[in-house]
Design a protein around this motif. Structure first.
Motif, PDB file in Angstrom:
ATOM      1  N   ARG A 786      75.408 -29.656 -18.719  1.00  0.00           N
ATOM      2  CA  ARG A 786      75.790 -28.694 -17.873  1.00  0.00           C
ATOM      3  C   ARG A 786      75.493 -27.057 -17.472  1.00  0.00           C
ATOM      4  NH1 ARG A 786      80.870 -26.197 -22.215  1.00  0.00           N
ATOM      5  NH2 ARG A 786      81.781 -28.705 -22.366  1.00  0.00           N
ATOM      6  N   LEU A 787      75.830 -27.097 -16.289  1.00  0.00           N
ATOM      7  CA  LEU A 787      75.194 -26.144 -15.751  1.00  0.00           C
ATOM      8  C   LEU A 787      75.437 -24.466 -14.848  1.00  0.00           C
ATOM      9  CD1 LEU A 787      71.735 -26.420 -13.628  1.00  0.00           C
ATOM     10  CD2 LEU A 787      73.225 -26.711 -11.776  1.00  0.00           C
ATOM     11  N   ALA A 788      75.414 -23.687 -14.980  1.00  0.00           N
ATOM     12  CA  ALA A 788      75.603 -22.821 -14.784  1.00  0.00           C
ATOM     13  C   ALA A 788      75.368 -22.240 -13.904  1.00  0.00           C
ATOM     14  CB  ALA A 788      75.993 -21.621 -15.737  1.00  0.00           C
ATOM     15  N   SER A 789      76.124 -21.592 -12.630  1.00  0.00           N
ATOM     16  CA  SER A 789      75.171 -20.837 -10.889  1.00  0.00           C
ATOM     17  C   SER A 789      75.783 -19.651 -11.066  1.00  0.00           C
ATOM     18  CB  SER A 789      75.612 -21.981 -10.323  1.00  0.00           C
ATOM     19  OG  SER A 789      76.422 -22.178  -9.928  1.00  0.00           O
ATOM     20  N   VAL A 790      75.276 -18.975 -10.224  1.00  0.00           N
ATOM     21  CA  VAL A 790      75.891 -18.364  -9.803  1.00  0.00           C
ATOM     22  C   VAL A 790      75.704 -18.006  -7.835  1.00  0.00           C
ATOM     23  CG1 VAL A 790      75.675 -15.146  -9.733  1.00  0.00           C
ATOM     24  CG2 VAL A 790      75.038 -16.248 -12.142  1.00  0.00           C
ATOM     25  N   GLY A 791      76.396 -17.376  -7.323  1.00  0.00           N
ATOM     26  CA  GLY A 791      76.252 -17.283  -5.908  1.00  0.00           C
ATOM     27  C   GLY A 791      76.355 -15.818  -5.780  1.00  0.00           C
ATOM     28  N   ILE A 792      75.975 -15.755  -4.311  1.00  0.00           N
ATOM     29  CA  ILE A 792      75.539 -14.150  -3.965  1.00  0.00           C
ATOM     30  C   ILE A 792      76.751 -14.380  -2.610  1.00  0.00           C
ATOM     31  CG2 ILE A 792      73.915 -14.146  -3.842  1.00  0.00           C
ATOM     32  CD1 ILE A 792      73.244 -15.249  -0.892  1.00  0.00           C
ATOM     33  N   ASP A 793      78.042 -14.627  -3.058  1.00  0.00           N
ATOM     34  CA  ASP A 793      79.037 -14.267  -2.095  1.00  0.00           C
ATOM     35  C   ASP A 793      79.671 -12.611  -2.787  1.00  0.00           C
ATOM     36  OD1 ASP A 793      81.582 -14.296  -4.042  1.00  0.00           O
ATOM     37  OD2 ASP A 793      79.919 -16.270  -4.393  1.00  0.00           O
ATOM     38  N   ASP A 794      80.330 -11.661  -2.690  1.00  0.00           N
ATOM     39  CA  ASP A 794      80.553 -10.336  -2.852  1.00  0.00           C
ATOM     40  C   ASP A 794      80.874 -10.048  -4.290  1.00  0.00           C
ATOM     41  OD1 ASP A 794      80.260  -9.432  -0.116  1.00  0.00           O
ATOM     42  OD2 ASP A 794      82.286  -9.434   0.265  1.00  0.00           O
ATOM     43  N   SER A 795      81.756 -11.100  -4.250  1.00  0.00           N
ATOM     44  CA  SER A 795      81.956 -11.440  -5.894  1.00  0.00           C
ATOM     45  C   SER A 795      81.503 -11.842  -7.211  1.00  0.00           C
ATOM     46  CB  SER A 795      83.720 -11.303  -6.290  1.00  0.00           C
ATOM     47  OG  SER A 795      83.574 -12.655  -5.981  1.00  0.00           O
ATOM     48  N   HIS A 796      79.832 -12.708  -6.274  1.00  0.00           N
ATOM     49  CA  HIS A 796      78.840 -13.208  -7.329  1.00  0.00           C
ATOM     50  C   HIS A 796      79.993 -14.478  -8.591  1.00  0.00           C
ATOM     51  CE1 HIS A 796      76.957  -9.565  -5.987  1.00  0.00           C
ATOM     52  NE2 HIS A 796      75.647 -10.680  -5.042  1.00  0.00           N
ATOM     53  N   THR A 797      80.619 -14.844  -7.987  1.00  0.00           N
ATOM     54  CA  THR A 797      80.996 -16.473  -8.812  1.00  0.00           C
ATOM     55  C   THR A 797      80.183 -16.918  -9.185  1.00  0.00           C
ATOM     56  OG1 THR A 797      82.596 -16.449  -6.429  1.00  0.00           O
ATOM     57  CG2 THR A 797      83.155 -17.996  -7.587  1.00  0.00           C
ATOM     58  N   ILE A 798      81.022 -17.071 -10.338  1.00  0.00           N
ATOM     59  CA  ILE A 798      79.938 -18.214 -11.662  1.00  0.00           C
ATOM     60  C   ILE A 798      81.058 -19.068 -11.286  1.00  0.00           C
ATOM     61  CG2 ILE A 798      79.210 -18.324 -13.771  1.00  0.00           C
ATOM     62  CD1 ILE A 798      79.383 -15.378 -13.503  1.00  0.00           C
ATOM     63  N   VAL A 799      79.875 -20.422 -11.643  1.00  0.00           N
ATOM     64  CA  VAL A 799      80.648 -21.542 -11.801  1.00  0.00           C
ATOM     65  C   VAL A 799      80.742 -22.405 -12.966  1.00  0.00           C
ATOM     66  CG1 VAL A 799      80.860 -24.210 -10.578  1.00  0.00           C
ATOM     67  CG2 VAL A 799      80.815 -21.786  -9.309  1.00  0.00           C
ATOM     68  N   LEU A 800      80.559 -22.885 -13.538  1.00  0.00           N
ATOM     69  CA  LEU A 800      80.124 -23.925 -14.778  1.00  0.00           C
ATOM     70  C   LEU A 800      80.214 -25.728 -13.633  1.00  0.00           C
ATOM     71  CD1 LEU A 800      78.871 -23.706 -16.946  1.00  0.00           C
ATOM     72  CD2 LEU A 800      80.814 -23.597 -18.828  1.00  0.00           C
ATOM     73  N   TRP A 801      79.442 -26.091 -14.104  1.00  0.00           N
ATOM     74  CA  TRP A 801      79.489 -27.743 -14.006  1.00  0.00           C
ATOM     75  C   TRP A 801      78.878 -28.771 -14.462  1.00  0.00           C
ATOM     76  CZ3 TRP A 801      80.210 -27.915  -8.206  1.00  0.00           C
ATOM     77  CH2 TRP A 801      79.863 -26.927  -7.087  1.00  0.00           C
ATOM     78  N   GLU A 807      81.151 -32.450 -11.052  1.00  0.00           N
ATOM     79  CA  GLU A 807      82.279 -31.847 -11.107  1.00  0.00           C
ATOM     80  C   GLU A 807      82.609 -30.436 -11.686  1.00  0.00           C
ATOM     81  OE1 GLU A 807      85.082 -33.332 -13.604  1.00  0.00           O
ATOM     82  OE2 GLU A 807      85.175 -35.546 -12.650  1.00  0.00           O
ATOM     83  N   LYS A 808      82.650 -29.273 -11.553  1.00  0.00           N
ATOM     84  CA  LYS A 808      83.142 -27.826 -11.191  1.00  0.00           C
ATOM     85  C   LYS A 808      84.045 -28.096 -12.835  1.00  0.00           C
ATOM     86  CE  LYS A 808      86.746 -25.081  -9.406  1.00  0.00           C
ATOM     87  NZ  LYS A 808      87.092 -24.562  -9.269  1.00  0.00           N
ATOM     88  N   LEU A 809      84.024 -27.840 -13.705  1.00  0.00           N
ATOM     89  CA  LEU A 809      84.494 -27.538 -14.594  1.00  0.00           C
ATOM     90  C   LEU A 809      85.388 -25.830 -15.064  1.00  0.00           C
ATOM     91  CD1 LEU A 809      81.808 -28.511 -17.128  1.00  0.00           C
ATOM     92  CD2 LEU A 809      83.879 -30.206 -16.664  1.00  0.00           C
ATOM     93  N   SER A 810      84.268 -24.875 -14.096  1.00  0.00           N
ATOM     94  CA  SER A 810      85.444 -23.306 -13.988  1.00  0.00           C
ATOM     95  C   SER A 810      84.473 -22.268 -13.457  1.00  0.00           C
ATOM     96  CB  SER A 810      85.765 -23.027 -15.848  1.00  0.00           C
ATOM     97  OG  SER A 810      84.044 -22.683 -16.420  1.00  0.00           O
ATOM     98  N   MET A 811      85.142 -21.674 -12.977  1.00  0.00           N
ATOM     99  CA  MET A 811      84.604 -20.778 -12.232  1.00  0.00           C
ATOM    100  C   MET A 811      84.886 -19.525 -11.997  1.00  0.00           C
ATOM    101  SD  MET A 811      85.544 -21.265  -8.204  1.00  0.00           S
ATOM    102  CE  MET A 811      84.850 -20.677  -6.911  1.00  0.00           C
ATOM    103  N   ALA A 812      84.002 -18.707 -12.205  1.00  0.00           N
ATOM    104  CA  ALA A 812      85.386 -17.096 -12.846  1.00  0.00           C
ATOM    105  C   ALA A 812      84.069 -16.238 -11.613  1.00  0.00           C
ATOM    106  CB  ALA A 812      84.977 -16.462 -13.625  1.00  0.00           C
ATOM    107  N   ARG A 813      84.920 -15.153 -10.904  1.00  0.00           N
ATOM    108  CA  ARG A 813      84.341 -13.676 -10.250  1.00  0.00           C
ATOM    109  C   ARG A 813      83.347 -13.201 -11.144  1.00  0.00           C
ATOM    110  NH1 ARG A 813      89.604 -11.934  -7.342  1.00  0.00           N
ATOM    111  NH2 ARG A 813      89.562 -13.406  -5.403  1.00  0.00           N
TER     112      ARG A 813
END
Length: 1940
Positions: A786-801, A807-813
């Protein structure tokens, strides 16, 4: 300051009173643990009746409205309302979230249901289409979605006895759904005559396709399949709201308050009428029932839950009750006992025990209640009513004391004074009345200061003052009891208030947010003892503040649960509990208060109990008393990665600029240069804003990133390898724990994460679609899956792949503040930690959303001075690095610091190359391995620290700030750079690749230049000064400061370097004499800043570019401005060329010049190649001079944002480029043309497609431009006018006959010629034969199956399996529109599996959307249906090597390419293919990831990486004069060879994606089809050729396409055009454009025609032989063909040379008459096919031609509105004897009467006319017409056939009709492509009929054969004729129908 931090006490939800019964149903169930699950407001409740305990699920953010129980009865799914509603699946035992499903529905989720094994969940939305959606809920993936219905859906259920079937019901409908692939297809239930069409409210499925449903009128409807078979009437007296199936049978509950139990066959068992029981009441209505064993749960409309034990059914047990309809506002607490009182708009007042959690008293009032208060002694209860009255009751027995009405508007607030003597009553008419309690509530005072309604009141402790709040937010004070307003503030100052429930006032300022003036806080209550304040607001949130809180924007803790507004909140009398009530959700929540001292003990409670609730976002963690931010971190949080233009936007921008470009490119442009460059070395490392981005690979190489490049550095050889897959800045990098894989994340609008292999440098997977702007942190899990990633959008979305699958397994603000790192917990794979500005969060994964829990800080350790930027965990400890430039080693619990290493110059190892810029640089990354510590610093250096101490410098680059200045040495391979980071550096470009010298400057610089002798170096600085330094030591020689603005360019004159030109941003150029160090000239006249300057070779002339895009010339040394014409500029020889303006480099400006600047250019010294750099980070090479707009180029990506400077070295061997913001210096080697043969190098070719045409061929053009009509939108094929028959007014006939008449009986309408037989109506038609194949615009669509015994192909909307030996056909008829492509799965596991793609309209996933069907060719069973987003249609399909993946290409404008896992119906990846038509895309036969697409002027080589599609354009550059042609077909060879067939007849051979040779003129015309034989690798090609001795349209080649054998097709055509080839055992199967399928033997080259058909349509003429099973067809292709139904083949064909429109047999069958489009008609003798006679009396098309039954006359009807009569007895001269006049429009059909005396004509204005034969006189007498018996009936108009016109015929018409020879059946064909069967005659409108599909749009003609054995129909668009078998009643003789 205390108010600035949140209170440290805490609330825990203890009990919820209520149940949601209104507007919801089926929401109450027993779980496996015998607990009861239901919901109220936004909370899921699990109630245990045994322990009288509640557990709460609080994962929702708004009202829950639907609930489903998993079949194992532990998991629950709930759905909520809201703008972006979601579904939670949770565990009823632990009340933890398992999965969250979101991002599909809008408005709300109305119904939910699990399937039998609980793997899938179906949901229905509240949006306008009531979307139905099926989920794989464990993976959080949507499997399928479809519009549900136009009106509300009330219930949905899986059929538990049939897989993949669902039933839904709702307003006036019930639908039966089947799920196949990703397609949900509904069939509407047929109510028929069995029951009324009405709203169905609930349903349950049973065995044998039975469905039981409850209707609005109380009946139960029973369905079998989709048909209503019976009704159980009066099951309930009113609507049945709930139906529950269990092992014993069914329970139903209705609006009549009854529960009925039924057995498994729906026979009644018993009735329980709840209204009659002791707890019952009038109007009780059941909303939910659940039957388990001997217990029944019942939920009612009025929020009660009953439990009934079956054997004591008249004593239901009430386990929960709550308020019902209307809003709930009134709340009061008892002053001495743990009781709460509530009153609501439902007119009831209720008293609740807070200890027993039960309702102890209830009383119904006359009016809705709005407020309540209990007197101090607890005896009186006052209630304020909505009508302005108030009532006082005794608490003891709820009897009335007084009822007083003094006001007209609602009473909103009332309170007793603390001494119990007064009652203050606040009304909505803005007054407060004071009543004396002892005087039986006599009015003693009135307060009238407010201007708005009263919202809150509080008494002072001494009962002398009253404070009020009103709707304007004003706070006023009154003296009691008189009510005089107090205006003097001093008087109030000392008052102590008995209670605090006001929302405005100093003490509660902090409850309001800082900058808002809204009044959404409804209620407040202060707890003086605990110093806390509780508030309730309109958003359903309860908050705890410290009391008093004086400053706005105080911190708080918040609790959710209520859904909409919380209307009131109060502390209990002893402050143990908080009671809150919800307005719209009617619920009462009881919260336990946990003070500070208890919090410590509370930690021992299960964490869910104590802490899950304090998720206070805005609050807890932002403790504002943390120390100030470190400056570096501050800077970093302010960095923005937003771009004006993202690379992703370029294609659109180019499209917009297409027009501009077209006008400019009509002149031929230069070719791109022959040279190319390859990235060789990059100086730099991104440390200033990234961290932990530096690692060792397992073989000891070092991997890191800079700009848009992933770098693998080998420190032994000092070389670098590059991953160039990114197109913008890389921001983060992580390494796989087990393998040498690296993940890198970049900036972008939809930024991608690439996972790539460091050895091969190939991408393994690309993840995108869920972040915005960029990805700033990534980390692999411990197992690397698995891989976790963090975005730089306003709520710094975290995605687990799951990165391999993409495939995206899950995602959160994540958090509002910047997140710096993300780390997966190595021991618990589902946990991960993020750390960032002022927060650290601990997450755990649940389905699709992460849930986090605060974890307590254990201790802090002082590790570094200043921030710690990097940590690395070892087996036995940690290593940290910080801003102080120290690396520290720690033990495993951070107790002791074992060792520190300072990064200093003194510590550098003796052999270290390069120089350390400063001591103790800030450390940004640390990694361990191979006995060393690897350290990355903020200054862009990478160092290696040996465990023993010495430090080696490996890589370095510039620090933060843009780099602009670049100069190459005049005769050494070194260069100088100067940057905004205030350093001047000299770099070695030769093998050592290091920094030779560095000097700090007082200011940053933007330009530098070596003197011609290489001894001096001039540097221009940003403050307007410049200096000259010694090039070796970098010490100052001289400096000047004449300007204020940035020095932008600086140049020594050529030769001796006598002058120095210095350009500045204040638009002047100063010229200095270097020897005398004096300024000798100033160049004036520029209007903007100077950007580039160049000297001519003599040192006399300066060329200048300015920011305003001016190109100016000045004479040196005085600086006089010169005007030089363009022609002359080219003749001047320049010492250097760095200009970006002028004619010589007009071509370097891109098509999208508005959004991007070309910032720099540099010309090689041989003046051949111009290199440029631009704002988008591209380095491009052009041929010089680049004249004409939009020159061709080679383009390279490595820099991320703008390239600020480019320079060739002195010998042109290298190009040095500088990236502005990425601070990197890149060195590229220049590869000459000769050198390149060995290693083709990858550059992207020019933006612009080659403008040479790709070649022309009529067939290709037709295929490219064809627009496919969708059946649903088809229009009429004939230009009819007038009123349609079913809309015409009927004229009454002259003599309406009396009912009994002595007149002779009416003659038959139609002469019947099989009188001997009993007449049996025709029951059904069965498709038996189809003549024809779709070859004119489809390809590769004929294949062998079953070892060559069968062939499979398609035509119209039918897939056909044709047996070669017998000619029998079987059909796949599930498509609802034309099939365009077909492929066969070659994998042995999927034998006989076929995929077909069809046309469709918009891609809205409804039934008319384009779709792909995958089916079994033998059993005709559909295995999967893929509805796709290819609007218009699917034009190519291909299976992968393993057979599991399917590739499809759309006809939409982007020509989207999609990859599917077809068995699951899952879309894996999709991407725009090309802007022009793609003809074919095929997987490589040995691959699941590689495929090739070909089309108009392009060929692309694709790779599937994870879920991303990567493409490379085919490169032509290696072959001379190769040009990109239109590619039509593709085949494959070993070793990555690909063959593509072109429009010119050549075949191109590609190695990887590079053209390596061309097989010239493989065919003489376009190569339309290619086929790769898997078993021996031989390749078959098919093209368009004229047959000749040596050539042939089909060729068989060896594996390399070197030798071939040609086959001729003996079709007799002038040119053969092959559209499809396939090779079986020793045979080649060929499909041609002429609709023939031919089998060619490889040994003897013998041809066998298997299938033939008309070429071009439509087929208009159809005639059946009077006595044999033959028929004739005549079509626009100029042929008439004779077909034999029994032998299933074409017997003969006549070429007429003109398009034929109609054909007819004579009554004896010896002659044939043919009518032509040009007005001619011909009569042939059948025996000899000789022409008996021909004639042309008309100029327009002949529409119908008929022999009279006595064979004497021939009638010819034409589009000239006429019918001509010819007498055949007069011989072949064919002179016209008469004609019919005044026909109002063109003739469509004609029929003779049985006695040959009359002719009926149907015309183009929907009128039917009758004429006498042969006079042509118009017959108008209705009675006479009614008595005529007709020989045939083919008319589509007339009263007898009124019923054939459908309601939907606005746009489309019935085209043809034919009555059977028996005279009792009628078949029609229409523009929708349908064949319909009616009874004849059918005078009633919209008659009943059966429909048969098969044709494409437009059935043009239809006929019964003799004896009515078959029906033949002819198609317009599809030029097919189809035979249907006719099935008669009671017999099973099949009849055949022929379809298009």
């Amino acid at each position: 300051m205390a108010a600035r931090s949140a209170p440290s006490c805490h609330l825990r939800l203890e009990w919820v009173y209520g149940y949601r019964g209104h507007q919801c149903r089926n929401n109450l169930y027993y779980t496996a643990a015998k607990e009861i699950v239901y919901f109220v407001a936004g909370v899921g409740v699990v109630y245990s009746p045994r322990e009288h305990r509640q557990k709460f699920y609080r994962g929702h953010s708004d009202d829950i409205i639907s609930l489903a129980l998993h079949p194992e009865r532990v998991l629950v799914a709930t759905g909520q309302v809201g703008k972006e509603p979601y579904i939670c699946v949770w565990d009823s035992y632990t009340v933890q979230t398992i999965s969250v499903l979101k991002d599909v529905h809008t408005h709300g989720i109305a119904c939910l249901a699990f399937d039998l094994d609980g793997q899938r969940l179906v949901s229905v939305g509240l949006d306008s289409k009531n979307a139905v959606c099926v989920w794989d809920w464990k993976r959080g993936k949507m499997l399928s979605m479809a519009p549900g219905h136009t009106d509300r859906i009330f219930d949905i259920s899986w059929d538990l006895y049939q897989p993949n079937k669902l039933v839904s019901c709702g307003v006036k409908h019930i639908k039966f759904w089947s799920l196949c692939g990703n397609a949900l297809t509904p069939k509407r239930g047929v109510f028929g005559k069995t029951g009324d069409l009405q709203t169905i409210l609930c349903l349950a499925c049973a065995r044998d396709e039975l469905t039981y449903s409850g209707a609005l009128n109380g009946d139960i409807y029973v369905w079998k399949g989709i048909n209503l078979i019976r009704t159980i009437q009066g099951a309930h007296a009113a609507g049945i709201f709930s139906m529950n199936a269990c092992e014993e049978g069914f329970a139903t509950g209705g609006r009549d308050g009854c529960i009925r139990l039924w057995d498994l066959t729906f026979k009644p068992i018993t009735v329980i009428d709840l209204r009659e029981t002791d707890q019952g009441y009038k109007g009780l209505s059941v909303r939910s029932v659940c039957w388990r064993g001997d217990h029944i749960l019942v939920g009612t409309q009025d929020s009660e839950i009953f439990e009934i034990v079956v054997h004591e059914r008249n004593k239901p047990f009430l386990i929960m009750q709550g308020h019902c309809e209307g809003e709930l506002w009134a709340l009061a607490v008892h002053p001495t006992k743990p009781l709460a009182v509530t009153g609501s708009d439902d007119r009831s007042v209720r008293i609740w025990s807070l200890v027993d959690h039960a309702l102890i008293a209830r009383c119904n009032m006359e009016e809705p209640i709005r407020c309540a208060a209990v007197n101090v002694d607890g005896i009186h209860l006052a209630l304020g009513m909505k009508d302005g009255s108030f009532t006082v009751l005794r608490v003891r027995d709820m009897t009335e004391v007084v009822h007083i009405k003094d006001r007209k508007e609602a009473i909103h607030e009332l309170k007793y004074s603390p001494d119990g003597t007064y009652l203050a009553v606040g009304c909505n008419d803005s007054s407060v009345d004071i009543y004396g309690v002892a005087q039986r509530y006599k009015k003693v005072g009135e307060c009238a200061g407010s201007l708005s309604f009263i919202t809150h009141l509080d008494w002072s402790s001494d009962s002398r003052y009253l404070q009020t709040n009103d709707g304007n937010g004003k706070r006023l004070f009154y003296r009691m009891p008189g009510g005089k307003e107090v205006t003097n503030k001093e008087e109030i100052k000392g008052v102590h208030w008995a209670s605090w429930t006001c929302v405005s006032g100093l003490e509660v300022n902090g409850i309001w947010p800082k900058y808002s003036d809204i009044n959404d806080i409804n209620s407040v209550d202060g707890n003086y003892i605990g110093q806390v304040l509780v508030t309730a607001d309109d958003y359903g949130i309860i908050k705890l503040f410290r009391y008093p809180c004086l400053r706005k924007g105080a911190k708080f803790k918040k609790y959710i649960g209520h859904s909409a507004h919380v209307t009131n909140v109060r502390w209990s009398h002893d402050y143990q509990w908080v009671i809150s009530i919800g307005g719209a959700d009617h619920s009462v929540f009881q919260w336990k208060f946990i003070p500070e001292r208890k919090l410590k003990d509370a930690l021992h409670i299960a964490p869910q109990e104590s802490l899950a609730d304090s998720n206070s976002d805005e609050s807890d963690s932002d403790l504002s008393d943390v120390p100030e931010l470190d400056s570096e971190i501050e800077q970093e949080t302010q960095l923005t990665y937003r771009r004006q233009v993202y690379k992703e936007d370029l294609p659109q921008l180019k499209e917009q600029c297409k027009e501009k470009q077209k006008s400019a490119t009509s002149k031929g442009r230069e070719r791109a240069p022959g040279n190319s460059i390859r990235l060789h070395f990059v100086h730099g490392y991104r440390g200033y804003d990234c961290r932990s981005n530096l690692f060792y690979t397992q073989i000891g190489e070092i991997v890191y990133h800079v700009a848009a490049v992933g770098v693998i550095y080998n420190r032994q050889q000092n070389t670098q390898r590059f991953y160039l897959g990114h197109d913008d800045d890389i921001l983060c990098l992580a390494i796989h724990p087990l393998k040498d894989y690296v993940a890198t994340g970049q900036v972008g609008r939809d930024p991608s994460i690439h996972i790539w292999d460091t050895e091969t440098i190939k991408p393994l997977s690309i993840l995108k679609g869920y972040h915005q702007y960029g990805v700033c942190a990534v980390d692999f899990s411990a197992d690397g899956k698995r891989l976790a990633s963090v975005g730089i959008d306003d709520s710094h979305t975290i995605v687990l792949w799951d990165w391999k699958k993409g495939e995206k397994l899950s995602m959160a603000r994540g958090s509002k503040d910047k997140i710096f790192v993300v780390k997966m917990n190595p021991y618990v794979p589902d946990k991960l930690i993020t750390a960032g500005i002022k927060h650290m969060k601990f997450w755990r994964r649940a389905g699709d959303v992460c849930i986090w829990r605060d974890v307590f800080l254990v201790k802090t350790v002082k590790a570094h001075d200043g921030p710690v930027f990097s940590m690395h965990a070892l087996e036995k400890g940690f290593v940290t690095g910080g801003k102080d430039g120290v690396v520290a080693l720690w033990d495993d619990s951070f107790e002791r610091c074992l060792k520190t290493y300072a990064i200093k110059r003194a510590a550098l190892a003796p052999g270290s190359k390069g120089l350390l810029l400063e001591d103790n640089p800030s450390i940004r990354a640390i990694s361990l391995g191979h006995g060393h510590i690897l350290v990355g610093t903020k200054n862009g250096e990478i160092l290696e620290v040996d465990k023993s101490g010495p430090v080696t410098l490996l890589v370095q680059g510039h620090m933060e700030g843009e780099v602009w200045g670049l100069a190459t040495h005049p005769y050494l391979p070194i260069c100088a750079t100067v940057s905004d980071d205030k350093t001047l550096r000299i770099w070695d470009l030769s093998p050592s690749h290091c920094m030779l010298a560095v000097r700090k400057l007082k200011k940053g610089g933007r330009c530098c230049c070596f003197s011609p002798d290489g001894k001096a170096l001039a540097v221009g600085l940003n403050d307007g000064s410049f200096l000259m330094a010694n090039a070796d030591t970098l010490e100052d020689l001289v400096s000047f400061h004449h300007r204020k603005d940035i020095i932008s360019d600086i140049r020594f004159s050529p030769g001796s370097g006598k002058y120095l030109a210095v350009a500045s941003h204040d638009s002047f150029i100063d010229i200095y004499n270097v020897m005398s160090s004096k300024r000798v000239g100033i160049c004036k006249g520029a209007t903007s800043c100077i950007t580039h300057i160049d000297w001519d070779i003599r040192g006399k002339l300066l060329q200048v570019n300015t920011g305003a895009k001016e190109q100016l010339f000045f004479e040196a040394p005085r600086g006089k401005k010169q005007t030089i014409p363009n022609v002359e500029v080219e003749k001047i020889s320049w010492a250097s060329w760095t200009s970006v303006l002028g004619l010589c480099c007009e071509g370097i400006w891109p098509v999208i010049g508005e959004v991007t600047e070309v910032t720099a250019s540099c010309l090689t010294s041989d003046k051949m190649v111009l290199a440029t750099g631009d704002d988008l980070g591209f380095v491009k090479l052009f041929k010089y001079p680049a004249k004409g707009k939009f020159g061709k180029f080679k383009r390279y990506v490595a820099h991320s944002t703008h390239v600020t400077n480019v320079r060739w070295t002195y010998d042109d061997s290298m190009l040095v480029t500088l990236g502005g913001a990425d601070m990197s210096l890149m060195v590229w080697t220049n590869e000459m043309e000769s050198y390149r043969e060995r290693r083709p190098c990858d550059s992207e070719e020019s933006d612009v497609d080659s403008e040479e045409g790709g070649g022309y061929d009529s067939d290709v053009t037709r295929e490219n431009e064809i627009s496919y009509t969708i059946r649903a939108l088809s229009t009429n094929i004939r230009p009819m006018f007038g009123i349609k028959p079913h809309l015409q007014q009927k004229e009454p006939s002259a003599d309406e006959r009396p009912p009994v008449s002595r007149a002779p009986p009416q003659p038959e309408k139609l002469q019947t010629n099989n009188v001997g037989k009993k007449k049996r109506p025709i029951e059904d038609l069965v498709l038996e034969l189809i003549f024809g194949y779709r070859g004119r615009d489809c390809r590769n669509n004929v294949h062998y199956l079953n070892d060559g015994d069968d062939i499979i192909y398609h035509t119209a909307s039918v897939g056909i399996l044709h047996n070669v030996a017998t000619g029998t056909q079987s059909f796949y008829q599930e498509h609802n529109d034309d099939i365009l492509c077909l492929t066969v799965n070659q994998h042995p596991k999927f034998i006989n599996i076929v995929a077909t793609g069809q046309v469709g309209d918009s891609a809205d996933m409804s039934a008319t959307a384009p779709s792909i069907h995958i089916w079994d060719a033998v059993s005709k069973q559909t295995l999967s249906v893929l509805r796709c987003y290819h609007s218009k249609g699917v034009c190519s399909v291909s299976f992968s090597a393993t057979g599991k993946l399917l590739l499809s290409v759309g006809l939409d404008p982007e020509h989207t390419i999609t990859i599917w896992r077809w068995q699951e119906g899952a879309k894996i990846a999709s991407r725009a293919g090309h802007n022009q038509r793609i003809f074919v895309a095929e997987f490589r036969p040995d691959s699941d990831t590689q495929f090739v697409s070909v089309g108009v002027k392009h060929v692309k080589f694709w790779t599937l990486a994870g879920r991303a599609l990567l493409s490379k354009k085919g490169l032509l550059s290696t072959l001379e004069d190769a040009r990109m042609q239109t590619m039509l077909a593709v085949a494959f060879g070993a070793n990555n060879l690909t063959f593509t067939g072109t429009i010119s007849g050549d075949v191109c051979v590609w190695k990887d994606h590079i053209l390596c040779r061309v097989v010239a003129r493989a065919h003489n015309g376009p190569v339309f089809a290619m086929y790769t034989t898997l078993r021996d690798g031989l390749i078959v090609t098919g093209g368009k050729e004229r047959p000749s001795k040596e050539g042939g349209a089909v060729k068989l080649w060896d594996q390399e396409l070197r030798r071939c054998r040609a086959f001729r097709l003996e079709t007799g055509q002038a040119t053969d055009c092959v559209r499809s080839v396939c090779r079986g055992k020793g045979k080649i199967l060929v499909g041609t454009r002429n609709a023939e399928i031919i089998e060619v033997g490889e040994k003897n080259a013998a041809c066998n025609i298997l299938v033939s058909g008309h070429v071009d349509g439509p087929i208009w003429g159809l005639a059946t032989h009077p006595s044999r099973d033959f028929f004739l067809s005549a079509a626009e292709d100029g042929t008439v063909r004779l077909w034999d139904i029994a032998d299933k083949k074409m017997l003969n064909k006549v070429n007429l040379g003109h398009a034929a429109r109609t054909v007819c047999y004579s009554p004896e069958g010896d002659m044939v008459a043919i009518g032509m489009k040009n007005g001619e008609f011909i009569i042939l003798l059948v025996s000899s096919l000789k022409i008996w006679g021909k004639k042309r009396d008309r100029r327009c098309a002949i529409h119908d031609i008929r022999f009279s039954p006595d064979s004497r006359y021939l009638a010819v009807g034409s589009s000239e509105n006429s019918v001509d009569f010819y007498d055949l007895t007069l011989g072949p001269t064919l002179n016209r004897i008469s004609y019919c006049k005044d026909i109002p429009s063109f003739v469509i059909q004609m029929d003779f009467s049985a006695d040959s005396r009359y002719l009926q004509v149907s015309s183009g204005c929907y009128k039917r006319l009758v004429y006498e034969v042969p006079s042509g006189k118009h017959l108008l007498d209705h009675a006479a017409i009614d008595r005529i018996t007709w020989a045939t009936w083919t008319s589509i108009v007339g009263d007898e056939v009124l019923g054939i016109w459908s309601r939907h015929a606005e746009k489309a018409d019935v085209n043809c009709a034919c009555v059977s020879h028996s005279g009792i059946s009628l078949v029609t064909g229409d523009d929708f492509g349908m064949v319909k069967l009616f009874d004849f005659p059918c005078p009633e409108k919209f008659a009943k009929h059966k429909r048969f599909l098969g044709h494409s749009p437009h059935v043009t003609n239809i006929r019964f054969t003799n004896g009515d054995r078959h029906v033949i129909s002819a198609g317009g668009d599809d030029c097919r004729s189809v035979a249907f078998l006719v099935q008669e009643q009671q017999t099973n003789i099949k009849t055949s129908l022929s379809s298009g």
